[in-house]
Scaffold this motif. Structure first.
Motif, PDB file in Angstrom:
ATOM      1  N   SER A  45     -91.927   8.305   5.564  1.00  0.00           N
ATOM      2  CA  SER A  45     -91.928   9.197   6.724  1.00  0.00           C
ATOM      3  C   SER A  45     -90.515   9.647   7.086  1.00  0.00           C
ATOM      4  O   SER A  45     -90.307  10.774   7.552  1.00  0.00           O
ATOM      5  N   GLN A  46     -89.534   8.785   6.873  1.00  0.00           N
ATOM      6  CA  GLN A  46     -88.155   9.149   7.167  1.00  0.00           C
ATOM      7  C   GLN A  46     -87.698  10.317   6.298  1.00  0.00           C
ATOM      8  O   GLN A  46     -86.913  11.166   6.719  1.00  0.00           O
ATOM      9  N   HIS A  47     -88.217  10.379   5.090  1.00  0.00           N
ATOM     10  CA  HIS A  47     -87.828  11.450   4.165  1.00  0.00           C
ATOM     11  C   HIS A  47     -88.730  12.684   4.318  1.00  0.00           C
ATOM     12  O   HIS A  47     -88.242  13.817   4.349  1.00  0.00           O
ATOM     13  N   THR A  48     -90.043  12.482   4.413  1.00  0.00           N
ATOM     14  CA  THR A  48     -90.970  13.613   4.449  1.00  0.00           C
ATOM     15  C   THR A  48     -91.041  14.266   5.824  1.00  0.00           C
ATOM     16  O   THR A  48     -91.008  15.496   5.947  1.00  0.00           O
ATOM     17  N   GLN A  49     -91.143  13.454   6.874  1.00  0.00           N
ATOM     18  CA  GLN A  49     -91.311  13.985   8.228  1.00  0.00           C
ATOM     19  C   GLN A  49     -89.971  14.380   8.847  1.00  0.00           C
ATOM     20  O   GLN A  49     -89.789  15.496   9.312  1.00  0.00           O
ATOM     21  N   VAL A  50     -89.010  13.472   8.807  1.00  0.00           N
ATOM     22  CA  VAL A  50     -87.706  13.724   9.439  1.00  0.00           C
ATOM     23  C   VAL A  50     -86.822  14.584   8.536  1.00  0.00           C
ATOM     24  O   VAL A  50     -86.229  15.571   8.979  1.00  0.00           O
ATOM     25  N   GLY A  51     -86.752  14.196   7.270  1.00  0.00           N
ATOM     26  CA  GLY A  51     -85.866  14.912   6.352  1.00  0.00           C
ATOM     27  C   GLY A  51     -86.452  16.174   5.759  1.00  0.00           C
ATOM     28  O   GLY A  51     -85.729  16.998   5.211  1.00  0.00           O
ATOM     29  N   GLY A  52     -87.779  16.344   5.860  1.00  0.00           N
ATOM     30  CA  GLY A  52     -88.399  17.541   5.295  1.00  0.00           C
ATOM     31  C   GLY A  52     -88.362  17.594   3.786  1.00  0.00           C
ATOM     32  O   GLY A  52     -88.418  18.682   3.193  1.00  0.00           O
ATOM     33  N   VAL A  53     -88.283  16.440   3.126  1.00  0.00           N
ATOM     34  CA  VAL A  53     -88.223  16.401   1.666  1.00  0.00           C
ATOM     35  C   VAL A  53     -89.625  16.632   1.088  1.00  0.00           C
ATOM     36  O   VAL A  53     -90.594  16.005   1.528  1.00  0.00           O
ATOM     37  N   GLU A  54     -89.721  17.539   0.127  1.00  0.00           N
ATOM     38  CA  GLU A  54     -91.007  17.821  -0.511  1.00  0.00           C
ATOM     39  C   GLU A  54     -91.375  16.701  -1.491  1.00  0.00           C
ATOM     40  O   GLU A  54     -90.499  16.048  -2.063  1.00  0.00           O
ATOM     41  N   CYS A  55     -92.661  16.508  -1.704  1.00  0.00           N
ATOM     42  CA  CYS A  55     -93.137  15.460  -2.615  1.00  0.00           C
ATOM     43  C   CYS A  55     -92.558  15.660  -4.023  1.00  0.00           C
ATOM     44  O   CYS A  55     -92.204  14.703  -4.713  1.00  0.00           O
ATOM     45  N   GLN A  56     -92.469  16.947  -4.445  1.00  0.00           N
ATOM     46  CA  GLN A  56     -92.012  17.242  -5.804  1.00  0.00           C
ATOM     47  C   GLN A  56     -90.550  16.875  -6.038  1.00  0.00           C
ATOM     48  O   GLN A  56     -90.128  16.731  -7.182  1.00  0.00           O
ATOM     49  N   THR A  57     -89.786  16.740  -4.964  1.00  0.00           N
ATOM     50  CA  THR A  57     -88.374  16.395  -5.120  1.00  0.00           C
ATOM     51  C   THR A  57     -88.217  15.073  -5.857  1.00  0.00           C
ATOM     52  O   THR A  57     -87.339  14.935  -6.715  1.00  0.00           O
ATOM     53  N   CYS A  58     -89.055  14.106  -5.546  1.00  0.00           N
ATOM     54  CA  CYS A  58     -88.975  12.791  -6.185  1.00  0.00           C
ATOM     55  C   CYS A  58     -90.046  12.606  -7.261  1.00  0.00           C
ATOM     56  O   CYS A  58     -89.786  11.974  -8.284  1.00  0.00           O
ATOM     57  N   HIS A  59     -91.216  13.159  -7.021  1.00  0.00           N
ATOM     58  CA  HIS A  59     -92.342  12.928  -7.921  1.00  0.00           C
ATOM     59  C   HIS A  59     -92.509  14.011  -8.980  1.00  0.00           C
ATOM     60  O   HIS A  59     -93.404  13.910  -9.819  1.00  0.00           O
ATOM     61  N   GLY A  60     -91.651  15.041  -8.923  1.00  0.00           N
ATOM     62  CA  GLY A  60     -91.720  16.086  -9.935  1.00  0.00           C
ATOM     63  C   GLY A  60     -92.890  17.025  -9.711  1.00  0.00           C
ATOM     64  O   GLY A  60     -93.534  17.018  -8.651  1.00  0.00           O
ATOM     65  N   PRO A  61     -93.233  17.853 -10.700  1.00  0.00           N
ATOM     66  CA  PRO A  61     -94.334  18.825 -10.560  1.00  0.00           C
ATOM     67  C   PRO A  61     -95.694  18.131 -10.596  1.00  0.00           C
ATOM     68  O   PRO A  61     -96.466  18.271 -11.549  1.00  0.00           O
ATOM     69  N   ILE A  62     -95.973  17.386  -9.549  1.00  0.00           N
ATOM     70  CA  ILE A  62     -97.186  16.566  -9.499  1.00  0.00           C
ATOM     71  C   ILE A  62     -98.433  17.429  -9.618  1.00  0.00           C
ATOM     72  O   ILE A  62     -99.476  16.984 -10.126  1.00  0.00           O
ATOM     73  N   GLN A  63     -98.349  18.684  -9.159  1.00  0.00           N
ATOM     74  CA  GLN A  63     -99.493  19.589  -9.199  1.00  0.00           C
ATOM     75  C   GLN A  63     -99.806  20.063 -10.612  1.00  0.00           C
ATOM     76  O   GLN A  63    -100.800  20.758 -10.830  1.00  0.00           O
ATOM     77  N   GLU A  64     -98.978  19.676 -11.584  1.00  0.00           N
ATOM     78  CA  GLU A  64     -99.216  20.061 -12.974  1.00  0.00           C
ATOM     79  C   GLU A  64     -99.596  18.871 -13.857  1.00  0.00           C
ATOM     80  O   GLU A  64     -99.766  19.022 -15.059  1.00  0.00           O
ATOM     81  N   MET A  65     -99.706  17.695 -13.264  1.00  0.00           N
ATOM     82  CA  MET A  65     -99.921  16.481 -14.053  1.00  0.00           C
ATOM     83  C   MET A  65    -101.399  16.113 -14.131  1.00  0.00           C
ATOM     84  O   MET A  65    -102.034  15.831 -13.117  1.00  0.00           O
ATOM     85  N   ASP A  66    -101.938  16.117 -15.330  1.00  0.00           N
ATOM     86  CA  ASP A  66    -103.272  15.547 -15.530  1.00  0.00           C
ATOM     87  C   ASP A  66    -103.196  14.031 -15.396  1.00  0.00           C
ATOM     88  O   ASP A  66    -104.055  13.395 -14.791  1.00  0.00           O
ATOM     89  N   VAL A  67    -102.159  13.452 -16.002  1.00  0.00           N
ATOM     90  CA  VAL A  67    -101.898  12.016 -15.878  1.00  0.00           C
ATOM     91  C   VAL A  67    -100.548  11.864 -15.188  1.00  0.00           C
ATOM     92  O   VAL A  67     -99.531  12.370 -15.673  1.00  0.00           O
ATOM     93  N   VAL A  68    -100.527  11.177 -14.068  1.00  0.00           N
ATOM     94  CA  VAL A  68     -99.290  11.036 -13.299  1.00  0.00           C
ATOM     95  C   VAL A  68     -98.345  10.082 -14.018  1.00  0.00           C
ATOM     96  O   VAL A  68     -98.760   9.036 -14.526  1.00  0.00           O
ATOM     97  N   TYR A  69     -97.076  10.454 -14.055  1.00  0.00           N
ATOM     98  CA  TYR A  69     -96.051   9.600 -14.639  1.00  0.00           C
ATOM     99  C   TYR A  69     -94.846   9.564 -13.709  1.00  0.00           C
ATOM    100  O   TYR A  69     -94.722  10.397 -12.799  1.00  0.00           O
ATOM    101  N   GLN A  70     -93.978   8.582 -13.894  1.00  0.00           N
ATOM    102  CA  GLN A  70     -92.779   8.486 -13.073  1.00  0.00           C
ATOM    103  C   GLN A  70     -91.794   9.545 -13.531  1.00  0.00           C
ATOM    104  O   GLN A  70     -91.228   9.456 -14.621  1.00  0.00           O
ATOM    105  N   TYR A  71     -91.566  10.525 -12.684  1.00  0.00           N
ATOM    106  CA  TYR A  71     -90.743  11.677 -13.051  1.00  0.00           C
ATOM    107  C   TYR A  71     -89.253  11.378 -12.896  1.00  0.00           C
ATOM    108  O   TYR A  71     -88.449  11.735 -13.744  1.00  0.00           O
ATOM    109  N   SER A  72     -88.880  10.730 -11.819  1.00  0.00           N
ATOM    110  CA  SER A  72     -87.471  10.451 -11.525  1.00  0.00           C
ATOM    111  C   SER A  72     -87.127   9.006 -11.885  1.00  0.00           C
ATOM    112  O   SER A  72     -88.014   8.147 -11.946  1.00  0.00           O
TER     113      SER A  72
END
Length: 434
Positions: free
Chosen positions: A353-380
């Motif tokens: 929440s400190q990063h997403t709500q307060v910092g406004g960091v998008e999910c893709q910043t850390c998790h990569g193009p999650i919307q393109e993953m059939d199988v999720v992998y550790q991107y960063s």
């Protein structure tokens, strides 16, 4: 013969000197180009007409919000490359498009509809949290990158050309490996020079003795004997050098392996149910927070319960073998045993929440193009250095928050750069290690 041999030897040394000189010059040019400064220009000179602080802020915003789908050059990733975009569209249009592309499309804007159709009607995320100044800073950074590319004599491969998150934050480790590689190259060159030098000396002595001395039969046999290659590898000096090179190679390889312990970048375990983020988050545009309900409110993003799945799948694809696994879990009153992918060590504290709500960091910043993953992998890589790099580069949005007023004034007095997370103590040990 002596003069000719000396010339050959000096020519060999000259080739080595020129080679290292060219490599050093190329390295310097690459470093200068990576910093966005023309060779020969002064450090800190402006790139284009924008304020360097604005460009720095735009660089961080671009990496955090845009780099997943766009390049600052001409390359197409998911969306188009942004090189020259300010010359094609007006600033006002670009601000509207970036902040809410769907609203612009629904308004009937012909350019917006054309772009939407060209890229297979893939909706661009809205960035309503960005201010107009934030968007202008991003555009200034894109323009600055175009100017740098035009000024550079050659294209330099580097972090900008790498996938987002490629900066693993292990610069010190890389430096150590680089030094070992240099040592290895130097040792090989020394060995080659030593062998060449010994051969030249042997040839000189042999010619001298044959021309200027009356040799008896025994001496003549020794002087003119055929070269015995076994003497090279039996030589203590040669064996010592070979052993030293072997040890350096082993240390280099071992260090690379050891420094990779605990880094699980690319880890993609098989899950108990074949859930596709590409289908749900990509094609169907389901917001991340619908399933990960606490991502904006809690330390953890939470694992979705079977009940959330059933909000849709009580009516949709009920007969699918994968959906039936959800039904069986509910019937047995047992949770689905998802395999955790992103793991931080227990000694590290991270709050979503400190990063997403307060910092406004998008999910893709850390998790990569999650919307393109059939199988999720550790991107960063999720290393400490990677986190610190982000804290050093990410500017804080201090507008309208009186808490930061004095801090920003003090920062501006001592630094010309943007007021980042690091400026507010984001690199202190106690922030993550209590």
């Amino acid at each position: 013969m002596l003069k000719t041999t000396h010339k050959i030897f000096l020519a060999f040394l000259l080739v080595l000197t020129v080679t290292f000189g060219v490599q050093a010059q190329e390295s310097e040019q690459a470093e200068v180009a990576a910093k966005g400064v023309e060779p020969g220009s002064t450090e800190g000179a402006e790139t284009g007409s924008a304020d360097p602080a604005v460009i720095d802020a735009g660089a961080a915003l671009f990496k955090n919000n845009c780099a997943v789908c766009h390049s600052a050059g001409s390359d197409v990733i998911v969306g188009p490359g942004l090189k020259g975009i300010t010359g094609k569209r007006s600033e006002g249009w670009l601000i509207k498009w970036i902040k809410n592309s769907q609203a612009l499309i629904q308004s009937g804007d012909a350019d917006a509809i054309a772009i939407y159709n060209e890229y297979n009607k893939q909706a661009m995320p809205s960035f309503a949290s960005l201010s107009d100044d934030d968007v202008k800073a991003i555009l200034a950074y894109v323009d600055a990158q175009a100017n740098v590319a035009a000024a550079a004599p050659t294209t330099v491969a580097g972090p900008e050309g790498a996938a987002p998150g490629a900066n693993v934050g292990t610069d010190a480790i890389g430096a150590i490996g680089g030094y070992l590689d240099i040592v290895l190259v130097v040792l090989i060159i020394v060995l080659i020079v030593l062998v060449v030098t010994l051969l030249l000396i042997t040839s000189l002595l042999k010619n001298y003795l044959n021309k200027n001395r009356q040799l008896d039969e025994a001496d003549n046999e020794i002087v003119n004997q055929r070269f015995d290659f076994s003497k090279i590898y039996k030589s203590k000096a040669v064996r010592t050098l070979v052993l030293l090179i072997f040890v350096v190679v082993l240390v280099d390889l071992g260090l690379d392996k050891m420094m990779g312990i605990g880094i699980q970048q690319g880890y993609a375990p098989k899950q108990p149910i074949a859930f596709s983020h590409k289908l749900h988050a990509g094609e169907h545009q389901i917001d991340c927070s619908y399933c990960h309900t606490t991502v904006y409110e809690s330390k953890s993003a939470s694992i979705p319960s079977a009940n959330i799945c059933m909000n849709c799948h009580s009516q949709i694809k009920k007969e699918s073998p994968e959906i039936q696994k959800i039904y069986r879990a509910i019937e047995r009153n047992k949770p689905i045993e998802w395999v955790r992918i992103h793991n931080l060590p227990d000694l590290s504290y991270f709050n979503h929440s400190q990063h997403t709500q307060v910092g406004g960091v998008e999910c893709q910043t850390c998790h990569g193009p999650i919307q393109e993953m059939d199988v999720v992998y550790q991107y960063s890589p999720l290393t400490m250095g990677w986190c610190i790099d982000c804290h050093r580069e990410t500017p804080l949005n201090t507008e309208g928050n009186a808490y930061y007023d004095n801090l920003v004034k003090l920062h501006e007095q001592s630094s010309k750069g943007a007021f980042t997370v690091a400026s507010n103590g984001g690199t202190e040990c106690s922030k993550c290690h209590y």
